[in-house]
Design an enzyme around this catalytic site. Structure first.
Site, short mmCIF file in Angstrom:
data_model
loop_
_atom_site.label_atom_id
_atom_site.label_comp_id
_atom_site.label_asym_id
_atom_site.label_seq_id
_atom_site.Cartn_x
_atom_site.Cartn_y
_atom_site.Cartn_z
N LYS A 131 7.21 16.11 33.84
CA LYS A 131 8.44 16.34 34.59
C LYS A 131 9.17 15.01 34.68
CE LYS A 131 9.64 15.81 38.80
NZ LYS A 131 11.00 15.25 38.59
N GLU A 155 1.04 4.32 38.73
CA GLU A 155 1.75 3.05 38.55
C GLU A 155 2.83 3.06 39.62
OE1 GLU A 155 4.03 0.51 37.91
OE2 GLU A 155 4.65 1.30 35.95
N CYS A 175 9.67 -2.04 38.39
CA CYS A 175 8.57 -2.28 39.34
C CYS A 175 7.95 -3.65 39.13
CB CYS A 175 7.54 -1.17 39.25
SG CYS A 175 7.07 -0.87 37.56
N GLU A 200 10.28 -3.37 48.23
CA GLU A 200 10.81 -3.55 46.89
C GLU A 200 12.34 -3.47 46.98
OE1 GLU A 200 9.04 -0.51 44.45
OE2 GLU A 200 8.72 -1.92 42.84
P1 ADP Z 1 12.23 6.75 43.11
O1 ADP Z 1 12.55 6.31 44.49
O2 ADP Z 1 12.10 5.68 42.12
O3 ADP Z 1 13.07 7.89 42.62
P2 ADP Z 1 10.08 8.62 43.48
O4 ADP Z 1 8.63 8.36 43.68
O5 ADP Z 1 10.81 9.36 44.55
O6 ADP Z 1 10.72 7.22 43.18
O7 ADP Z 1 10.33 9.39 42.12
C1 ADP Z 1 9.52 9.25 40.97
C2 ADP Z 1 9.26 10.62 40.38
O8 ADP Z 1 8.54 11.38 41.35
C3 ADP Z 1 10.51 11.42 40.06
O9 ADP Z 1 10.28 12.18 38.88
C4 ADP Z 1 10.64 12.34 41.27
O10 ADP Z 1 11.30 13.53 40.95
C5 ADP Z 1 9.18 12.61 41.57
N1 ADP Z 1 8.93 13.06 42.96
C6 ADP Z 1 9.54 12.66 44.08
N2 ADP Z 1 9.04 13.30 45.15
C7 ADP Z 1 8.07 14.13 44.68
C8 ADP Z 1 7.16 15.09 45.28
N3 ADP Z 1 7.17 15.30 46.59
N4 ADP Z 1 6.32 15.76 44.47
C9 ADP Z 1 6.33 15.56 43.14
N5 ADP Z 1 7.13 14.67 42.52
C10 ADP Z 1 8.00 13.97 43.28
#
Ligand code: ADP
Length: 486
Positions: A180, A256, A290, A387
Site C-alpha cells: 500500500k 524503518e 528520515c 523530526e
Molecule cells: P507520514 O507522517 O510520513 O505520512 P505515516 O506513518 O503517517 O507517516 O505514513 C506512512 C505510511 O503509513 C503511509 O502509507 C500511510 O498511509 C500509512 N499509515 C498511516 N496511518 C496508518 C494506520 N493507522 N494504519 C496503516 N497504515 C497507516
C-alpha cells in the site's frame, strides 16, 4: 505533464496481474504539491481489495518460489532495465506527485532500480550451509527458504525507492508482495507495477493497493494469517502500532521509522566538505528524509565560520517548482508539513534561538518554505527532540568529543548520524560510540543498495539493502539427516 510513454500513468490498483478499479468504484485525487493541480484520480481501495491482493499473492507464491533463482533474477534485471529506460518519465511523474526537484527524482529512479538489479544478483547467492555433523551417520543442513507473502506500507518521501527496497529482496528470495503506497504518491508505485508487468513478473507476484483508508488496508496487511512478513517505513507511532498488529499472527516485521540524526563537526574538519555534506544531508528532498541531519553539533572553534557558510549555501538554493530547470528546493508535501515546520521554528525562536537565514514561508507558493538556519539551539527546544522534516538546519555548540557524543546519543532514536573530522582516531572513536544504525564519516549522503540501511533504538528493526536486506525475507530451516552410516 508530458510523458514519452503515457501508459506508465496508471490510476487503478494492480492486483493479480491486472489493473482494476477499486471495489465500489471510489477514487481519490492526487495533487501536485507545487501547483495544487489535480494530476489524476486513483482507485481508492477498501479492505476487500487488500484481501484480494493477499489471495493473489498467496496463489502466485506457489509457482514464483519454484522458479530457479536465475529465472527470478532475469525478471528483476528486466525491471531494472525498464526503469532506467523510463527514467525521465518516472522522474517527471514523481516530481509531479511528490514535489522533489527533477534531478533528485532522476537520482531516486536510478537508486530504486539499483535494488532490483542488486537483489536479482543476490538471489543466486542465497546459500544454505552444511554443518560438520555432531554424530556419525548424520548430516546437518541449513536451507534458506522464502517466508511467503510479504506486505508493505510505504511513505511519500521516496515514492519508488521505499517500495524497491522491500519488493526487490522479497521477490528475489521467492516471496510475493503486496504494497500500500502512501496516498500522496500512488502514481510512482503504479508505474512500477506497469513496468513489472512488462518485465514478465507473473500475475500476483507484485500487487499495488492504493487507498486513503490506511488503517483499513493496513489491518489486512498486518493481520491476515496468509501474510508471513510485514515491512513498514513511516512514522514511529504508526510503526509501533502496526508492529503490535503483527504480533497476533507472529509475522516477521521490519520497521524503518523516524530518526533524529546528529551531524557533528569538529574544529579539525575540512570546512568545505562539512558544509557541502551538511547541505546535501539537510536540504535533500527539502529536508523530508528520515536520515536528514536534524541536529547540527558544531565545535566552538569552527562554529561561526560553519554557520556563516551554511547560511550562505542555504540562501543560495533556488526554490520553486521541482519541474523547473535549476530548482534545488521544491514544495513540502502538505500544508500540515509546512505548519509543523513553522511551529518548530517559532518554538526555537521563542526559546532563544537566533535566526541566521530564512525563517518563513517562501513566495513561490503556499507549500514552500525558505531554507533556514538557526543557531543558539538547546536541547530543551522541540526541534531537538522531534523530526523537523523540513528545510531547517538547527545549530548547537559543543566543547569536546565527550560532550558531542553524549548530546548526539541523547535521543530514543538511532537511524543515521554524521561526523566530520580529519583525525582518524577520532573518526573511529565517534563512529563506534554513536548509537545509530548508520554513520557517515565525512559523508553527508550514505544510502546505497549495496549496504545495510536501518536503525537502532526506536528507529527500527531489520535492514534494507546489502547482504542483510534479503535475510528479512527468508526463513532458516535446519534439516538433520540420520541413519546414513559412518
Ligand atoms: P507520514 O507522517 O510520513 O505520512 P505515516 O506513518 O503517517 O507517516 O505514513 C506512512 C505510511 O503509513 C503511509 O502509507 C500511510 O498511509 C500509512 N499509515 C498511516 N496511518 C496508518 C494506520 N493507522 N494504519 C496503516 N497504515 C497507516
Amino acid at each position: 505533464m508530458m510523458l514519452q510513454d503515457p501508459a506508465i500513468l496508471q490510476t487503478r490498483a494492480f492486483i493479480g496481474g491486472s489493473f482494476v478499479s477499486a471495489t465500489g468504484g471510489a477514487t481519490f485525487a492526487v495533487v501536485n504539491p507545487a501547483t495544487g493541480e489535480r494530476i489524476s484520480d486513483v482507485a481508492d481501495c477498501p479492505a476487500a481489495d487488500a484481501l484480494h491482493a493477499v489471495a493473489s499473492a498467496e496463489t502466485a507464491f506457489r509457482s514464483w518460489r519454484g522458479l530457479l533463482a536465475k529465472e527470478r533474477a532475469a525478471c528483476l534485471r528486466r525491471l531494472y532495465d525498464l526503469m532506467l529506460s523510463h527514467q525521465e518519465d518516472l522522474a517527471r511523474l514523481m516530481t509531479a506527485e511528490q514535489g522533489k526537484p527533477l534531478a533528485e527524482a532522476r537520482a531516486e529512479v536510478a537508486y530504486a532500480a539499483g535494488f532490483f538489479e542488486w537483489f536479482g544478483e543476490e538471489a543466486k547467492r542465497l546459500y544454505g550451509e552444511v554443518i560438520p555433523a555432531n554424530a556419525h551417520g548424520r548430516r546437518l543442513l541449513v536451507l534458506k527458504q522464502p517466508v511467503g507473502v510479504a506486505t508493505a506500507i510505504t511513505p511519500w518521501n521516496f515514492p519508488l525507492a521505499m517500495i524497491a527496497r522491500k519488493a526487490a529482496p522479497a521477490l528475489a528470495a521467492g516471496c510475493t508482495f503486496v504494497v500500500k503506497p502512501a496516498a500522496e504518491t500512488p502514481l510512482s508505485a503504479l508505474a512500477l507495477a506497469e513496468l513489472g508487468c512488462r518485465a514478465g513478473l507473473p500475475a500476483g507476484v507484485l500487487n499495488v493497493v492504493p487507498g486513503t483508508g490506511a488503517a483499513e488496508i493496513g489491518e489486512i496487511l498486518t493481520t491476515d494469517p496468509r501474510v508471513r512478513k510485514f515491512s513498514f517505513t513511516g512514522s514511529t507511532p504508526v510503526g509501533k502500532m502496526l508492529a503490535g498488529q503483527c504480533a497476533g499472527t507472529v509475522k516477521k516485521v521490519s520497521l524503518e521509522l523516524g530518526g533524529n540524526a546528529p551531524f557533528i563537526v569538529f574544529d579539525d574538519a575540512d570546512l568545505d566538505q562539512a558544509v557541502a555534506g551538511a547541505v546535501a544531508s539537510k536540504f535533500r528532498n527539502m529536508g523530508q528524509t528520515c536520515v536528514c541531519a536534524n541536529r547540527f553539533y558544531i565545535q566552538d572553534g569552527i562554529h561561526e565560520a560553519f554557520a556563516a557558510r551554511l547560511a550562505k549555501a542555504a540562501s543560495d538554493l533556488l526554490v520553486g517548482d521541482g519541474a523547473a530547470p535549476g530548482t534545488a528546493q521544491g514544495p513540502l508535501v502538505s500544508d500540515r508539513a509546512v505548519g509543523k515546520v513553522e511551529a518548530l521554528v517559532a518554538d526555537a525562536l521563542d526559546n532563544g534561538a537566533t535566526l541566521v537565514t530564512g525563517g518563513s514561508r517562501h513566495p513561490a507558493g503556499r507549500r514552500f518554505y525558505q531554507p533556514t538556519v538557526l543557531t543558539g539551539m538547546t536541547m530543551a527546544m522541540r526541534a531537538a527532540r522531534e523530526e523537523i522534516f523540513g528545510p531547517v538546519a538547527t545549530l548547537f555548540r559543543f566543547r569536546d568529543q565527550r560532550e558531542a557524543i553524549a548530546l548526539a546519543n541523547a535521543t530514543p532514536f538511532g537511524l543515521a548520524a554524521y561526523v566530520y573530522t580529519r583525525d582518524l582516531g577520532r573518526a573511529w572513536q565517534v563512529a563506534e560510540a554513536l548509537e545509530a544504525g548508520m554513520v557517515g564519516v565525512n559523508e553527508g549522503v550514505i544510502s546505497t543498495e549495496v549496504a545495510p540501511f536501518g536503525g537502532v533504538k526506536e528507529s527500527g528493526l531489520g535492514r534494507e539493502g546489502g547482504r542483510a536486506g534479503i535475510e528479512d525475507y527468508v526463513e532458516t530451516k535446519y534439516v538433520a539427516m540420520g541413519g546414513l552410516g559412518s
